[in-house]
Scaffold this motif. Structure first.
Motif, PDB file in Angstrom:
ATOM      1  N   LYS A 246     -47.847  -3.290   8.564  1.00  0.00           N
ATOM      2  CA  LYS A 246     -47.512  -2.033   9.240  1.00  0.00           C
ATOM      3  C   LYS A 246     -45.999  -1.825   9.274  1.00  0.00           C
ATOM      4  O   LYS A 246     -45.507  -0.694   9.107  1.00  0.00           O
ATOM      5  N   LEU A 247     -45.255  -2.918   9.467  1.00  0.00           N
ATOM      6  CA  LEU A 247     -43.804  -2.811   9.468  1.00  0.00           C
ATOM      7  C   LEU A 247     -43.288  -2.385   8.093  1.00  0.00           C
ATOM      8  O   LEU A 247     -42.390  -1.529   7.988  1.00  0.00           O
ATOM      9  N   MET A 248     -43.854  -2.971   7.025  1.00  0.00           N
ATOM     10  CA  MET A 248     -43.438  -2.587   5.673  1.00  0.00           C
ATOM     11  C   MET A 248     -43.728  -1.107   5.411  1.00  0.00           C
ATOM     12  O   MET A 248     -42.924  -0.409   4.778  1.00  0.00           O
ATOM     13  N   HIS A 249     -44.871  -0.651   5.874  1.00  0.00           N
ATOM     14  CA  HIS A 249     -45.220   0.764   5.671  1.00  0.00           C
ATOM     15  C   HIS A 249     -44.239   1.662   6.423  1.00  0.00           C
ATOM     16  O   HIS A 249     -43.805   2.709   5.906  1.00  0.00           O
ATOM     17  N   LYS A 250     -43.865   1.263   7.627  1.00  0.00           N
ATOM     18  CA  LYS A 250     -42.880   2.015   8.408  1.00  0.00           C
ATOM     19  C   LYS A 250     -41.549   2.061   7.660  1.00  0.00           C
ATOM     20  O   LYS A 250     -40.917   3.125   7.544  1.00  0.00           O
ATOM     21  N   TRP A 251     -41.106   0.915   7.150  1.00  0.00           N
ATOM     22  CA  TRP A 251     -39.844   0.859   6.411  1.00  0.00           C
ATOM     23  C   TRP A 251     -39.903   1.697   5.141  1.00  0.00           C
ATOM     24  O   TRP A 251     -38.926   2.348   4.779  1.00  0.00           O
ATOM     25  N   TYR A 252     -41.060   1.682   4.501  1.00  0.00           N
ATOM     26  CA  TYR A 252     -41.210   2.475   3.268  1.00  0.00           C
ATOM     27  C   TYR A 252     -41.037   3.966   3.578  1.00  0.00           C
ATOM     28  O   TYR A 252     -40.321   4.685   2.857  1.00  0.00           O
ATOM     29  N   LYS A 253     -41.676   4.422   4.635  1.00  0.00           N
ATOM     30  CA  LYS A 253     -41.597   5.833   4.993  1.00  0.00           C
ATOM     31  C   LYS A 253     -40.177   6.228   5.420  1.00  0.00           C
ATOM     32  O   LYS A 253     -39.776   7.388   5.256  1.00  0.00           O
ATOM     33  N   LYS A 442     -52.918  -5.225  -3.609  1.00  0.00           N
ATOM     34  CA  LYS A 442     -51.897  -6.134  -3.086  1.00  0.00           C
ATOM     35  C   LYS A 442     -50.490  -5.563  -3.135  1.00  0.00           C
ATOM     36  O   LYS A 442     -49.766  -5.555  -2.131  1.00  0.00           O
ATOM     37  N   ALA A 443     -50.032  -5.100  -4.305  1.00  0.00           N
ATOM     38  CA  ALA A 443     -48.654  -4.626  -4.424  1.00  0.00           C
ATOM     39  C   ALA A 443     -48.395  -3.421  -3.530  1.00  0.00           C
ATOM     40  O   ALA A 443     -47.344  -3.320  -2.892  1.00  0.00           O
ATOM     41  N   SER A 444     -49.338  -2.523  -3.469  1.00  0.00           N
ATOM     42  CA  SER A 444     -49.157  -1.308  -2.667  1.00  0.00           C
ATOM     43  C   SER A 444     -49.102  -1.623  -1.180  1.00  0.00           C
ATOM     44  O   SER A 444     -48.328  -1.001  -0.430  1.00  0.00           O
ATOM     45  N   LEU A 445     -49.917  -2.587  -0.739  1.00  0.00           N
ATOM     46  CA  LEU A 445     -49.884  -2.980   0.666  1.00  0.00           C
ATOM     47  C   LEU A 445     -48.611  -3.753   1.000  1.00  0.00           C
ATOM     48  O   LEU A 445     -47.940  -3.480   1.989  1.00  0.00           O
ATOM     49  N   ALA A 446     -48.262  -4.739   0.155  1.00  0.00           N
ATOM     50  CA  ALA A 446     -47.120  -5.599   0.453  1.00  0.00           C
ATOM     51  C   ALA A 446     -45.815  -4.820   0.496  1.00  0.00           C
ATOM     52  O   ALA A 446     -44.916  -5.133   1.288  1.00  0.00           O
ATOM     53  N   THR A 447     -45.684  -3.804  -0.336  1.00  0.00           N
ATOM     54  CA  THR A 447     -44.444  -3.024  -0.385  1.00  0.00           C
ATOM     55  C   THR A 447     -44.445  -1.853   0.594  1.00  0.00           C
ATOM     56  O   THR A 447     -43.480  -1.080   0.631  1.00  0.00           O
ATOM     57  N   GLY A 448     -45.515  -1.709   1.354  1.00  0.00           N
ATOM     58  CA  GLY A 448     -45.576  -0.638   2.344  1.00  0.00           C
ATOM     59  C   GLY A 448     -45.886   0.720   1.775  1.00  0.00           C
ATOM     60  O   GLY A 448     -45.803   1.739   2.474  1.00  0.00           O
TER      61      GLY A 448
END
Length: 487
Positions: A246-253, A442-448
């Motif tokens: 969730k943190l990675m997704h936040k950072w990605y956005k 995997k890649a899409s989740l890990a990178t957010g």
């Protein structure tokens, strides 16, 4: 050493060892006194990577030493990274005669000699220097099939920062010990430099946490290091992993992670100024940030992200195997013993030609200074050549750093799955199906790149359809048996 190579080969070596459960000889050998006209045994050895530009000079010096010590010569053949798997698989399947090779992931039942008795007898000095974690991590069903390079026996994930940007924008990282701790620093940098990658990650990025993975991070089977270490879990169903996703997704956005991270296979060079923070793997022989700084050509500063852990992956990072077809098994092991115990031989290969690439510091037998002749591609890599503990150190490596290295090795934790090698024979189809599912997510989740709250439930469901429960049950059964055996 470049961390991508270390990471890639951790999987290679692990896969190689998984294929050996019923392999090997009984330790007997048809060792001949020589296979050359002059009575000197020539050993054919395969190594992965690119041959140094001054290879002939290095080997002329090395073979002189080897012949003096054990009446043998090495015919060392390099195979490139991209060709290694296919070429070694062909060599094995064809029954071609050779003596020694770097360990890889080819499936070759019966291809490797059992070194359980040979290593302590013919390579005693080097064998006795090995941390017990190396023996545990390379033993299958009570048999040792590989001689490990004594190097980074433990690994620790760190967050590494480009110091010039820390100084330029007065960013404090002294209290960063987790991904979440780094958020303020990332935001401050991104505000100043929106066109430079704040957290430089790509499609091979793996989120780190308090887990050790039975089959590597590409497969969702792990033990929780700060939880019930007797149980195999799916880390994607664990709260810690979800919080990091969730943190990675936040950072990605928020633009803190590059928009092409899930598809970027190029990465960000250490030596460039195209990044602010990255994740690296360090071990005791890296002497903190020393190796990273050497590779980058400028100062980097790292903060710990995970604990220092002795794992099967680290134990299998760099191994040499002796071929079962070899007619010189004892001599091959004797050479591995020499390579890993003779400082003159090993340092001449890893640092290059003495007097041209380096010279000893006056009055200090184990410290050297590099000369103008020390250049890339004029020496062999330390991590996959030989015993790092007998390598000379540069002047910049202080006695205090060496003491800290040894203390860290002694106090590093052993993984609860150190030495457990999962036999996959009964679940190969399911493992293939699981790999296909992981490749999609995997890649899409890990990178957010995608929302974990929406997509992790889909991933878990597809993994179950692929056979995750069957694999986990078989893995748990074998792990329980392993623990009960006391190995």
């Amino acid at each position: 050493m470049k961390s991508w190579k270390k990471t890639m080969f951790a999987g290679f070596a692990s896969a190689m060892l998984l294929s050996l459960a019923a392999c090997g000889s009984n330790g007997e050998s048809s060792d001949s006194d020589s296979n050359s006209a002059d009575g000197v045994t020539t050993l054919l050895m395969y190594q992965v990577g690119d041959k140094p530009e001054n290879f002939d000079q290095l080997m002329e010096i090395a073979n002189k030493r080897i012949e003096e010590k054990i009446n043998a010569r090495i015919d060392l053949q390099y195979i490139g990274w991209g060709d290694w798997d296919q070429k070694m698989s062909t060599i094995i399947s064809s029954g071609e005669n050779y003596d020694i090779s770097f360990a890889s992931n080819f499936v070759a039942n019966g291809a490797y000699a059992d070194l359980t008795d040979l290593a302590p007898k013919y390579a005693k000095e080097a064998y006795d220097q090995l941390d017990e974690a190396y023996i545990k991590g390379n033993t299958i069903d009570g048999k040792l099939y590989a001689f490990p390079v004594n190097g980074n026996v433990y690994a620790q994930q760190v967050l590494t920062f480009n110091k010039q940007y820390l100084d330029k924008y007065d960013i404090d990282i002294s209290n960063i010990n987790s991904y979440a701790d780094a958020e303020d620093a990332l935001k401050k940098f991104h505000e100043k430099e929106p066109n430079i990658a704040s957290f430089a990650i790509g499609q091979t990025f793996n989120i780190s946490g308090n887990y050790d993975y039975v089959m590597g991070k590409d497969y969702p089977f792990a033990v929780k290091l700060d939880g019930d270490t007797t149980k195999i879990i799916n880390p994607y169903e664990d709260d810690e992993q979800m919080a990091n996703l969730k943190l990675m997704h936040k950072w990605y956005k928020e633009g803190l992670i590059p928009t092409d991270a899930a598809t970027n296979a190029t990465g960000y060079p250490l030596e460039g100024n195209t990044w602010f923070m990255r994740e690296e793997t360090q071990g005791p022989m890296d002497y903190g940030d020393t190796i990273l700084n050497n590779a980058a050509g400028h100062e980097l500063i790292s903060r710990p992200l995970t604990k220092q852990l002795k794992s099967t992956g680290q134990a299998q990072m760099a191994n040499f195997v002796v071929a079962n077809v070899s007619k010189n098994k004892e001599k091959a092991v004797e050479f591995l013993g020499l390579l890993n115990s003779d400082p003159e031989l090993l340092n001449g290969l890893v640092w290059g030609v003495e007097g041209e690439a380096w010279e000893k510091v006056e009055g200090q037998d184990n410290k050297i200074k590099l000369l103008d002749g020390y250049k890339p591609n004029t020496h062999m890599a330390a991590w996959n050549t030989g015993n790092n503990m007998i390598l000379y150190t540069q002047e910049s490596i202080t006695d205090e750093m060496i003491k800290e290295r040894d203390e860290n090795i002694a106090k590093a934790e052993e993984s609860p799955i150190l030495g457990f090698n999962f036999k996959t024979d009964s679940v190969k189809t399911e493992i293939t199906n699981i790999a296909n599912v992981m490749n999609r997510y995997k890649a899409s989740l890990a990178t957010g790149t995608i929302d974990p709250e929406e997509n992790v439930p889909k991933l878990v469901e597809e993994l179950k359809t692929a056979g995750w429960d069957k694999v986990r049950d078989e893995m748990q059964k074998q792990f329980d048996e392993y623990r009960e055996s006391g190995k």
